[in-house]
Design a protein around this motif. Structure first.
Motif, mmCIF file in Angstrom:
data_model
loop_
_atom_site.group_PDB
_atom_site.id
_atom_site.type_symbol
_atom_site.label_atom_id
_atom_site.label_comp_id
_atom_site.label_asym_id
_atom_site.label_seq_id
_atom_site.Cartn_x
_atom_site.Cartn_y
_atom_site.Cartn_z
ATOM 1 N N ASP A 211 -5.279 19.294 -11.649
ATOM 2 C CA ASP A 211 -5.585 18.007 -11.835
ATOM 3 C C ASP A 211 -4.571 17.385 -12.669
ATOM 4 N N SER A 212 -4.339 16.004 -12.232
ATOM 5 C CA SER A 212 -3.003 15.263 -12.750
ATOM 6 C C SER A 212 -3.571 13.649 -12.807
ATOM 7 N N VAL A 213 -2.543 12.716 -13.608
ATOM 8 C CA VAL A 213 -2.863 11.806 -13.714
ATOM 9 C C VAL A 213 -1.576 11.031 -13.487
ATOM 10 N N TYR A 214 -1.137 10.015 -12.637
ATOM 11 C CA TYR A 214 0.168 9.358 -12.445
ATOM 12 C C TYR A 214 -0.215 7.915 -12.816
ATOM 13 N N THR A 215 0.802 7.145 -13.336
ATOM 14 C CA THR A 215 0.791 5.856 -13.493
ATOM 15 C C THR A 215 2.017 5.478 -12.786
ATOM 16 N N ILE A 216 1.871 4.814 -11.500
ATOM 17 C CA ILE A 216 2.964 4.448 -10.671
ATOM 18 C C ILE A 216 2.759 2.886 -10.109
ATOM 19 N N GLY A 218 1.907 0.399 -11.878
ATOM 20 C CA GLY A 218 0.829 -0.396 -12.501
ATOM 21 C C GLY A 218 -0.600 0.365 -12.067
ATOM 22 N N LYS A 219 -0.508 1.287 -11.274
ATOM 23 C CA LYS A 219 -1.899 1.892 -10.758
ATOM 24 C C LYS A 219 -1.920 3.338 -11.397
ATOM 25 N N THR A 220 -3.085 3.559 -11.856
ATOM 26 C CA THR A 220 -3.401 4.747 -12.575
ATOM 27 C C THR A 220 -4.046 5.682 -11.620
ATOM 28 N N ILE A 221 -3.285 6.529 -11.139
ATOM 29 C CA ILE A 221 -3.937 7.563 -9.965
ATOM 30 C C ILE A 221 -4.561 8.797 -10.409
ATOM 31 N N GLY A 222 -5.532 9.318 -10.349
ATOM 32 C CA GLY A 222 -5.986 10.695 -10.615
ATOM 33 C C GLY A 222 -5.849 11.489 -9.384
ATOM 34 N N TYR A 223 -5.501 12.728 -9.467
ATOM 35 C CA TYR A 223 -5.179 13.595 -8.530
ATOM 36 C C TYR A 223 -6.002 14.961 -8.912
ATOM 37 N N PHE A 224 -7.046 15.396 -7.681
ATOM 38 C CA PHE A 224 -7.827 16.678 -8.204
ATOM 39 C C PHE A 224 -7.743 17.654 -6.880
ATOM 40 N N VAL A 225 -7.129 18.675 -7.128
ATOM 41 C CA VAL A 225 -7.209 19.916 -6.115
ATOM 42 C C VAL A 225 -8.520 20.639 -6.273
ATOM 43 N N ILE A 434 -0.099 8.036 -2.221
ATOM 44 C CA ILE A 434 0.326 6.971 -3.246
ATOM 45 C C ILE A 434 1.075 5.940 -2.808
ATOM 46 N N ALA A 435 1.660 5.963 -1.663
ATOM 47 C CA ALA A 435 2.264 4.758 -1.065
ATOM 48 C C ALA A 435 1.202 3.640 -0.590
ATOM 49 N N ARG A 436 0.126 4.275 -0.019
ATOM 50 C CA ARG A 436 -0.958 3.512 0.233
ATOM 51 C C ARG A 436 -1.653 2.727 -0.667
ATOM 52 N N ILE A 437 -1.833 3.628 -2.027
ATOM 53 C CA ILE A 437 -2.405 2.982 -3.066
ATOM 54 C C ILE A 437 -1.603 1.801 -3.558
ATOM 55 N N THR A 438 -0.142 2.302 -3.700
ATOM 56 C CA THR A 438 0.736 1.122 -4.410
ATOM 57 C C THR A 438 1.270 0.002 -3.565
ATOM 58 N N GLY A 439 1.271 0.195 -2.334
ATOM 59 C CA GLY A 439 1.729 -0.554 -1.516
ATOM 60 C C GLY A 439 3.246 -0.426 -1.317
ATOM 61 N N ALA A 440 3.502 0.587 -1.789
ATOM 62 C CA ALA A 440 5.092 1.002 -1.416
ATOM 63 C C ALA A 440 5.553 0.928 -0.071
ATOM 64 N N GLY A 441 4.868 1.348 0.730
ATOM 65 C CA GLY A 441 5.100 1.316 2.193
ATOM 66 C C GLY A 441 6.129 2.214 2.933
ATOM 67 N N ARG A 442 6.403 3.323 1.795
ATOM 68 C CA ARG A 442 7.204 4.389 2.255
ATOM 69 C C ARG A 442 6.802 5.701 1.483
ATOM 70 N N VAL A 443 7.104 6.663 2.342
ATOM 71 C CA VAL A 443 6.667 7.788 2.121
ATOM 72 C C VAL A 443 7.979 8.897 2.057
ATOM 73 N N ALA A 444 7.659 10.150 1.409
ATOM 74 C CA ALA A 444 8.820 11.011 1.320
ATOM 75 C C ALA A 444 8.991 11.778 2.892
ATOM 76 N N ALA A 445 10.284 11.743 2.962
ATOM 77 C CA ALA A 445 10.502 12.005 4.467
ATOM 78 C C ALA A 445 10.123 13.838 4.782
ATOM 79 N N HIS A 446 9.823 14.104 5.938
ATOM 80 C CA HIS A 446 9.448 15.278 5.921
ATOM 81 C C HIS A 446 9.558 15.510 7.405
ATOM 82 N N ALA A 447 9.563 16.916 8.077
ATOM 83 C CA ALA A 447 9.950 17.332 9.380
ATOM 84 C C ALA A 447 8.878 16.734 10.344
ATOM 85 N N ASP A 448 9.290 16.528 11.580
ATOM 86 C CA ASP A 448 8.351 16.202 12.545
ATOM 87 C C ASP A 448 8.738 17.099 13.934
#
Length: 478
Positions: A211-216, A218-225, A434-448
Motif C-alpha cells: 500500500d502507498s499514498v501518492y500526492t500528485i 494536488g490529488k491524494t491517491i491511495g494505492y493498494f495491492v 494516475i493520468a486519468r485521476i490527475t488529468g495528465a493525459g499522458r501515461v508511461a510508454a510501454h511495448a505494444d
C-alpha cells in the motif's frame, strides 16, 4: 497437492470457494467398517451433490459408481460448453486430501514464492518463456533475488518448449534453477547465463501485498495491492489479514486519500467475508442496511433455506467500518487482468450500485458463481470437494459478468517489455490510472503488439475463480 481433478486444461486447476461444510449421514445410517472403497466415496459425493449442487436438477439419473472418485465427480457435472452450454459449470472440483485443500484456501502451499505467466517466445516459435508477475515477500524466490519482470527460459538447464514446459515448470522437484533472459532496447528477448536457484517450502502467503499514498498534481491517491481474499492464515475465523486491510484503510483515511487505485490484477478470489470487509471500507454511503450481494441456490436448497431462515438470509450486507473512506472518494479505479476473478469481481459488481467504478487493464475472468468446501466430518473419507452451489447478484439484481468485466481502459502487460515494479508510478497500469485521476493525459510508454499467453501460476492457485461462503445450512442438509 496430489490428484487434483483437472478438466479444463493441463494448466488450469479449478479451485472453488469458501463455505466450509462438513458432511454427515443421518443418525440412522450405519458407518461402514473396513477400508474405504471408491463406491463408498462415490456414494458420499452423490449424496452431497444432490443436496448442495447448484445444478442438482441436471444430475445424471443413473451415474456409474464404479468409476474412480475424481472421474465419478466429473461425470456428475453440468459441464460448460461455449456453444451448447455457455452457462454450465466451469469450476467445480475435487481433491484427494480435504486437509490439503483447506490449507491451500488460506494461502498455504508448498512453493518457492513466484507467481508467473507463461508465453510463447514468438508467434512462430515452439520456445516458451516464463515472466514473473510478482514474488511473495520473504519467500525463497525473494531471498534468491528474483523479482517482478524477470524472465526465465530454462529450468534446471533445460530450455522450455511446448513439449516439455508443463513437466519442467510444474515439476514436483523442490529445487529449481532458473536461467534468465532480458529485454533489450528494441524489445527483443535476449538469453543470458544468469541463474537463480530456489527450494520450495511450505509457505503462508500474505495477500496484503503493498500500500502507498501518492500526492500528485494536488490529488491524494491511495494505492493498494491485494492478492487473495483470505481472512487469515488459519482459516475463516482468523481475521489477521482482514485487520491488516482495515489498518491500510485507516492510514488512507488519516492521510486524506481522495482517489483510490485498488490493484486486483492477480487476485483470483477467496472468502466472500473478506470481499465484504474490503467493499465496506470503500463503498460510498454504505451501512449495514445496504445490500452488498445476493445469493441464489438450487430450487430445492432455496426452499429449505427459506423455510429455516427466511428470505433475508440470501442477502449479504455491508459492514459498519470506522475506516471507510467512501465519503471522501472522488474516484475509484480497479486494476484488472484475466487473473481477476470471482470474489474480486463480486467487489466490482457489489460497489457499482453505490459509486462509479473505473477498471483499467484487461477483461476479468468471469465468475459469478460460488462454491463450498465439503468434507466428511467423521474423517473416514479423506476427499474434499468444491461444488458450485450458488450464483451471486448485486443489490440491483445484476449478475451479468459470466464473460468478465471489460476494462474501461485497456492496458496489457506484454511479454517483450521491461516491467516496472508494483507501486512504481511509471508502471503501465498504475501510470494510466494516475493520468486519468490527475488529468495528465499522458501515461508511461510501454511495448505494444501481440503477446502469446499459454497460462499462469494464478490459474493453479487454490481459490482461483472462487468465492468461499461460510453459511449455516439447515441441520437436515448435513
Amino acid at each position: 497437492m496430489r490428484n487434483f481433478f483437472v478438466w479444463r486444461s493441463a494448466l488450469l486447476f479449478m479451485a472453488s470457494s469458501l463455505l466450509v461444510v462438513t458432511s454427515c449421514k443421518k443418525s440412522t445410517d450405519v458407518t461402514p467398517t473396513g477400508p474405504v472403497t471408491d463406491k463408498e466415496v462415490n456414494g458420499w459425493i452423490l449424496d452431497n451433490m444432490k443436496t448442495y449442487y447448484y445444478w442438482n436438477d441436471k444430475l445424471p439419473v443413473n451415474p456409474d459408481v464404479s468409476l474412480t472418485p475424481d472421474v465419478f465427480f466429473k461425470s456428475l457435472l453440468n459441464t460448460y460448453d461455449v456453444a451448447t452450454n455457455p452457462t454450465g459449470d466451469r469450476f467445480s472440483w475435487i481433491q484427494e486430501s480435504a486437509d490439503e485443500l483447506k490449507a491451500s484456501l488460506n494461502g498455504e502451499t508448498k512453493t518457492d514464492g513466484i507467481e508467473y505467466k507463461l508465453y510463447l517466445r514468438t508467434a512462430s516459435s515452439n520456445d516458451v518463456i516464463g515472466k514473473i508477475l510478482y514474488v511473495q515477500k520473504g519467500s525463497p524466490a525473494a531471498k534468491a533475488g528474483l523479482k517482478r519482470g524477470d524472465i526465465f527460459y530454462q529450468i534446471n538447464g533445460q530450455t522450455l518448449n511446448t513439449g516439455n514446459y508443463i513437466d519442467l515448470v510444474y515439476s514436483t522437484s523442490d529445487t529449481k534453477t532458473y536461467t534468465l533472459a532480458s529485454v533489450d532496447a528494441t524489445n527483443a528477448i535476449v538469453n543470458t547465463t544468469t541463474t537463480r536457484q530456489t527450494t520450495a517450502v511450505v509457505f503462508q502467503a500474505n495477500p496484503v501485498f503493498l500500500d502507498s499514498v501518492y500526492t500528485i498534481k494536488g490529488k491524494t491517491i491511495g494505492y493498494f495491492v491485494y492478492n487473495q481474499f483470505a481472512t487469515g492464515p488459519t482459516g475463516a475465523d482468523d481475521h489477521t489479514y482482514d485487520n491488516q486491510v482495515d489498518a491500510v484503510f485507516a492510514r488512507f483515511k488519516t492521510k486524506g486519500v481522495t482517489d483510490l487505485v485498488l490493484d486486483l490484477r492477480y487476485n483470483p478470489g477467496g472468502y466472500v467475508t473478506a470481499a465484504q470487509n474490503l467493499g465496506s471500507l470503500i463503498g460510498k454511503g454504505v451501512d449495514p442496511s445496504k445490500i452488498f450481494y445476493k445469493k441464489e441456490y438450487s430450487k430445492t436448497l432455496t426452499a429449505s433455506l427459506t423455510a429455516s431462515y427466511g428470505a433475508d438470509w440470501f442477502n449479504g450486507y455491508f459492514l459498519q467500518k470506522s475506516s471507510n473512506i467512501g465519503a471522501n472518494l472522488r474516484t475509484l479505479t480497479i486494476l484488472t487482468t484475466g487473473g481477476t476473478a470471482s470474489a474480486s469481481e463480486l467487489v466490482i459488481n457489489g460497489l457499482r450500485p453505490f459509486m462509479d467504478v473505473t477498471t483499467i487493464g484487461s477483461t476479468t475472468y468471469g465468475k459469478n458463481v460460488g462454491s463450498i468446501t465439503i468434507s466428511d466430518e467423521k474423517g473416514r473419507i479423506k476427499w474434499g470437494m468444491q461444488p458450485i452451489v450458488t450464483k451471486t447478484f448485486n443489490s440491483l439484481n445484476q449478475s451479468d459478468y459470466s464473460t468478465g468485466f471489460k476494462p474501461s481502459v485497456e492496458v496489457k502487460e506484454y511479454s517483450n517489455e521491461v516491467w516496472k515494479q508494483l507501486g512504481d508510478v511509471n508502471e503501465s497500469m498504475l501510470s494510466t490510472a494516475i493520468a486519468r485521476i490527475t488529468g495528465a493525459g499522458r501515461v508511461a510508454a510501454h511495448a505494444d503488439g501481440p503477446t502469446f499467453e499459454l497460462g499462469s501460476s494464478i490459474d493453479r492457485r487454490a481459490g482461483r475463480s472462487n468465492m468461499f461462503f461460510r453459511d449455516k445450512l439447515p441441520a437436515e442438509q448435513h
